[in-house]
Design an enzyme around this catalytic site. Structure first.
Site, PDB file in Angstrom:
ATOM      1  N   ARG A   1      44.675 -17.345 -41.489  1.00  0.00           N
ATOM      2  CA  ARG A   1      43.335 -16.844 -41.835  1.00  0.00           C
ATOM      3  C   ARG A   1      42.313 -17.978 -41.845  1.00  0.00           C
ATOM      4  O   ARG A   1      41.177 -17.810 -41.403  1.00  0.00           O
ATOM      5  CB  ARG A   1      43.360 -16.151 -43.204  1.00  0.00           C
TER       6      ARG A   1
ATOM      7  N   ARG B   1      32.087 -11.450 -38.821  1.00  0.00           N
ATOM      8  CA  ARG B   1      33.119 -12.489 -38.818  1.00  0.00           C
ATOM      9  C   ARG B   1      33.242 -13.184 -37.492  1.00  0.00           C
ATOM     10  O   ARG B   1      34.081 -14.068 -37.340  1.00  0.00           O
ATOM     11  CB  ARG B   1      34.448 -11.818 -39.128  1.00  0.00           C
TER      12      ARG B   1
ATOM     13  N   ARG C   1      45.725 -15.795 -56.414  1.00  0.00           N
ATOM     14  CA  ARG C   1      44.948 -14.569 -56.633  1.00  0.00           C
ATOM     15  C   ARG C   1      45.852 -13.382 -56.997  1.00  0.00           C
ATOM     16  O   ARG C   1      46.884 -13.157 -56.401  1.00  0.00           O
ATOM     17  CB  ARG C   1      44.149 -14.199 -55.385  1.00  0.00           C
TER      18      ARG C   1
ATOM     19  N   LYS D   1      33.791 -14.882 -52.115  1.00  0.00           N
ATOM     20  CA  LYS D   1      32.851 -13.833 -51.670  1.00  0.00           C
ATOM     21  C   LYS D   1      32.984 -12.584 -52.547  1.00  0.00           C
ATOM     22  O   LYS D   1      32.002 -12.045 -53.033  1.00  0.00           O
ATOM     23  CB  LYS D   1      33.117 -13.457 -50.196  1.00  0.00           C
TER      24      LYS D   1
ATOM     25  N   ARG E   1      48.018  -9.773 -53.038  1.00  0.00           N
ATOM     26  CA  ARG E   1      47.700  -9.195 -51.735  1.00  0.00           C
ATOM     27  C   ARG E   1      48.753  -9.614 -50.709  1.00  0.00           C
ATOM     28  O   ARG E   1      49.221 -10.747 -50.740  1.00  0.00           O
ATOM     29  CB  ARG E   1      46.310  -9.698 -51.288  1.00  0.00           C
TER      30      ARG E   1
HETATM   31  P1  AP5 Z   1      37.826 -14.110 -53.884  1.00  0.00           P
HETATM   32  O1  AP5 Z   1      36.517 -13.857 -54.512  1.00  0.00           O
HETATM   33  O2  AP5 Z   1      38.816 -13.005 -53.791  1.00  0.00           O
HETATM   34  O3  AP5 Z   1      37.589 -14.811 -52.445  1.00  0.00           O
HETATM   35  P2  AP5 Z   1      37.096 -14.199 -51.070  1.00  0.00           P
HETATM   36  O4  AP5 Z   1      36.111 -15.141 -50.477  1.00  0.00           O
HETATM   37  O5  AP5 Z   1      36.676 -12.783 -51.238  1.00  0.00           O
HETATM   38  O6  AP5 Z   1      38.440 -14.329 -50.252  1.00  0.00           O
HETATM   39  P3  AP5 Z   1      39.216 -13.266 -49.350  1.00  0.00           P
HETATM   40  O7  AP5 Z   1      40.632 -13.745 -49.252  1.00  0.00           O
HETATM   41  O8  AP5 Z   1      38.999 -11.863 -49.838  1.00  0.00           O
HETATM   42  O9  AP5 Z   1      38.522 -13.454 -48.006  1.00  0.00           O
HETATM   43  P4  AP5 Z   1      39.046 -13.032 -46.644  1.00  0.00           P
HETATM   44  O10 AP5 Z   1      37.851 -13.229 -45.825  1.00  0.00           O
HETATM   45  O11 AP5 Z   1      40.264 -13.753 -46.192  1.00  0.00           O
HETATM   46  O12 AP5 Z   1      39.607 -11.547 -46.884  1.00  0.00           O
HETATM   47  P5  AP5 Z   1      39.019 -10.126 -46.508  1.00  0.00           P
HETATM   48  O13 AP5 Z   1      39.500  -9.167 -47.509  1.00  0.00           O
HETATM   49  O14 AP5 Z   1      37.575 -10.216 -46.231  1.00  0.00           O
HETATM   50  O15 AP5 Z   1      38.513 -15.342 -54.654  1.00  0.00           O
HETATM   51  C1  AP5 Z   1      39.818 -15.762 -54.319  1.00  0.00           C
HETATM   52  C2  AP5 Z   1      40.581 -16.156 -55.600  1.00  0.00           C
HETATM   53  O16 AP5 Z   1      39.955 -17.299 -56.171  1.00  0.00           O
HETATM   54  C3  AP5 Z   1      40.589 -15.080 -56.708  1.00  0.00           C
HETATM   55  O17 AP5 Z   1      41.811 -15.146 -57.388  1.00  0.00           O
HETATM   56  C4  AP5 Z   1      39.448 -15.513 -57.642  1.00  0.00           C
HETATM   57  O18 AP5 Z   1      39.708 -15.109 -58.978  1.00  0.00           O
HETATM   58  C5  AP5 Z   1      39.513 -17.026 -57.508  1.00  0.00           C
HETATM   59  N1  AP5 Z   1      38.224 -17.689 -57.654  1.00  0.00           N
HETATM   60  C6  AP5 Z   1      37.033 -17.321 -57.119  1.00  0.00           C
HETATM   61  N2  AP5 Z   1      36.070 -18.192 -57.451  1.00  0.00           N
HETATM   62  C7  AP5 Z   1      36.681 -19.144 -58.209  1.00  0.00           C
HETATM   63  C8  AP5 Z   1      36.226 -20.336 -58.868  1.00  0.00           C
HETATM   64  N3  AP5 Z   1      34.948 -20.702 -58.814  1.00  0.00           N
HETATM   65  N4  AP5 Z   1      37.121 -21.089 -59.548  1.00  0.00           N
HETATM   66  C9  AP5 Z   1      38.424 -20.708 -59.616  1.00  0.00           C
HETATM   67  N5  AP5 Z   1      38.910 -19.599 -59.032  1.00  0.00           N
HETATM   68  C10 AP5 Z   1      38.049 -18.831 -58.331  1.00  0.00           C
HETATM   69  O19 AP5 Z   1      39.750  -9.836 -45.124  1.00  0.00           O
HETATM   70  C11 AP5 Z   1      41.141  -9.605 -45.068  1.00  0.00           C
HETATM   71  C12 AP5 Z   1      41.532  -9.256 -43.630  1.00  0.00           C
HETATM   72  O20 AP5 Z   1      40.873  -8.039 -43.223  1.00  0.00           O
HETATM   73  C13 AP5 Z   1      41.162 -10.266 -42.557  1.00  0.00           C
HETATM   74  O21 AP5 Z   1      42.138 -11.290 -42.443  1.00  0.00           O
HETATM   75  C14 AP5 Z   1      41.081  -9.389 -41.313  1.00  0.00           C
HETATM   76  O22 AP5 Z   1      42.356  -9.096 -40.819  1.00  0.00           O
HETATM   77  C15 AP5 Z   1      40.495  -8.098 -41.855  1.00  0.00           C
HETATM   78  N6  AP5 Z   1      39.015  -8.062 -41.790  1.00  0.00           N
HETATM   79  C16 AP5 Z   1      38.152  -8.001 -42.839  1.00  0.00           C
HETATM   80  N7  AP5 Z   1      36.884  -8.007 -42.394  1.00  0.00           N
HETATM   81  C17 AP5 Z   1      36.954  -8.054 -41.033  1.00  0.00           C
HETATM   82  C18 AP5 Z   1      35.969  -8.112 -40.024  1.00  0.00           C
HETATM   83  N8  AP5 Z   1      34.653  -8.116 -40.298  1.00  0.00           N
HETATM   84  N9  AP5 Z   1      36.396  -8.187 -38.736  1.00  0.00           N
HETATM   85  C19 AP5 Z   1      37.710  -8.182 -38.430  1.00  0.00           C
HETATM   86  N10 AP5 Z   1      38.694  -8.156 -39.340  1.00  0.00           N
HETATM   87  C20 AP5 Z   1      38.303  -8.091 -40.643  1.00  0.00           C
HETATM   88 MG    MG Z   2      37.411 -10.899 -50.598  1.00  0.00          MG
END
Ligand code: AP5
Ligand code: MG
Length: 213
Positions: free
Chosen positions: A171, A88, A127, A13, A160
Site C-alpha cells: 500500500r 488516488r 490500528r 485521514k 483490518r
Molecule cells: P487512520 O486515521 O485510520 O489513517 P488513514 O490515513 O485513514 O489510513 P488508511 O489505512 O485508512 O488509509 P488507506 O489509504 O491505506 O486506506 P483506505 O481505507 O483509504 O489512522 C491509522 C491508525 O493510526 C489508527 O489506528 C489511528 O488511531 C492512528 N493514528 C492516527 N493519527 C494518529 C496520531 N496522530 N498519533 C498516533 N496514532 C494515530 O483504502 C483501503 C483500500 O481500498 C486501498 O488499498 C484500495 O485497495 C482501496 N481503495 C480505497 N480508495 C480507493 C480509490 N480511490 N481508488 C482505488 N482503490 C481505492
Molecule cells: Mg482511512
C-alpha cells in the site's frame, strides 16, 4: 467547505476526517470505508473489490468513480464534503474535477497530511476498530481507558485485513507511485495545503482547523 484529504496510508485521514465531520457538520466520504461496506454486504462493487483490496492494490478507477458519483449526488453534500482516500491517481483527480464541474461545485482545497514514512507502519499495524462503535483505536497509541471502553462494553478490537506488514508495504508503494504525484498536481492548481501530521491527534486537528480557517 469542499476538501480532499491527501496522505499516505496511516497518515490519519480517517481519524481527522471524523473530527472535522463532527465539528463542521459535513460528511466524510471515504472510498475505503464504502468499499469495505460493499464487501461486507456482498454487492457487485464489493465482489470486484475484495481481492484487490486484500493485496493493497487500487480498485479499478471506473468502480471507484461509480461509487463517488453516486455519493456526490446525495443531498447531504450541499454544504460540503471531506473526500478521504479519493482521488488516488491522476485519472481519478481528472475525473473528480470533471464531476465537480458538472455539479458546479469546485473543490476548495486539497489538504496533505504530511507524515514521515517510518511512523506509518506502527500506526497501521497497531490500528484496531471497535466492533460496537466503529471508533478508530490503536494498541500502541490509544490510552488503556479508550481501549477498555470498547472491550468492557462487550466490543471487540478488530484488525483490518489489509493491516498486515506485507500488504502495508505494498500500500505504501502504491501510494508513492500513484498518489504522491497528486501533491504536485494540486500545488500546480494553487489548491494544496500542507499540514504537519506528526504529533498527537489533538495537535494535528488544531493545525488542520487553523489551515482551513
Ligand atoms: P487512520 O486515521 O485510520 O489513517 P488513514 O490515513 O485513514 O489510513 P488508511 O489505512 O485508512 O488509509 P488507506 O489509504 O491505506 O486506506 P483506505 O481505507 O483509504 O489512522 C491509522 C491508525 O493510526 C489508527 O489506528 C489511528 O488511531 C492512528 N493514528 C492516527 N493519527 C494518529 C496520531 N496522530 N498519533 C498516533 N496514532 C494515530 O483504502 C483501503 C483500500 O481500498 C486501498 O488499498 C484500495 O485497495 C482501496 N481503495 C480505497 N480508495 C480507493 C480509490 N480511490 N481508488 C482505488 N482503490 C481505492
Ligand atoms: Mg482511512
Amino acid at each position: 467547505m469542499r476538501i480532499v484529504l491527501l496522505g499516505a496510508p496511516g497518515s490519519g485521514k480517517g481519524t481527522q476526517a471524523k473530527r472535522l465531520m463532527a465539528d463542521k457538520h459535513i460528511p466524510q466520504i471515504s472510498t475505503g470505508d464504502m468499499l469495505r461496506e460493499a464487501i461486507a454486504s456482498g454487492t457487485r462493487f464489493g465482489m470486484k473489490a475484495k481481492s484487490v483490496m486484500g493485496s493493497g492494490n487500487l480498485v479499478p478507477d471506473d468502480v471507484v468513480l461509480g461509487i463517488i458519483s453516486e455519493r456526490l449526488g446525495k443531498p447531504d453534500v450541499a454544504e460540503g464534503f471531506i473526500l478521504d482516500g479519493f482521488p488516488r491517481n491522476m485519472q481519478q483527480a481528472l475525473d473528480l474535477s470533471e464531476l465537480l464541474d458538472q455539479l458546479g461545485t469546485p473543490l476548495d482545497t486539497a489538504v496533505l497530511l504530511d507524515v514521515d514514512f517510518d511512523i506509518l507502519m506502527k500506526r497501521l499495524t497497531g490500528r484496531r476498530t471497535c466492533s460496537l462503535t466503529g471508533k478508530l483505536l490503536n494498541i500502541y497509541y490509544s490510552s488503556q481507558a479508550e481501549l477498555d471502553e470498547c472491550t468492557k462494553a462487550g466490543g471487540k478490537l478488530i484488525q483490518r485485513e489489509d493491516d498486515n506488514e506485507e500488504t502495508i508495504a505494498n500500500r505504501l508503494e502504491v501510494y508513492h507511485e500513484n498518489t504522491e504525484p497528486l501533491i504536485e498536481y494540486y500545488a500546480g492548481l494553487g489548491k494544496l495545503t500542507t499540514v504537519n501530521a506528526e504529533g498527537t491527534i489533538d495537535e494535528i486537528y488544531e493545525r488542520l482547523r487553523a489551515a482551513l480557517d
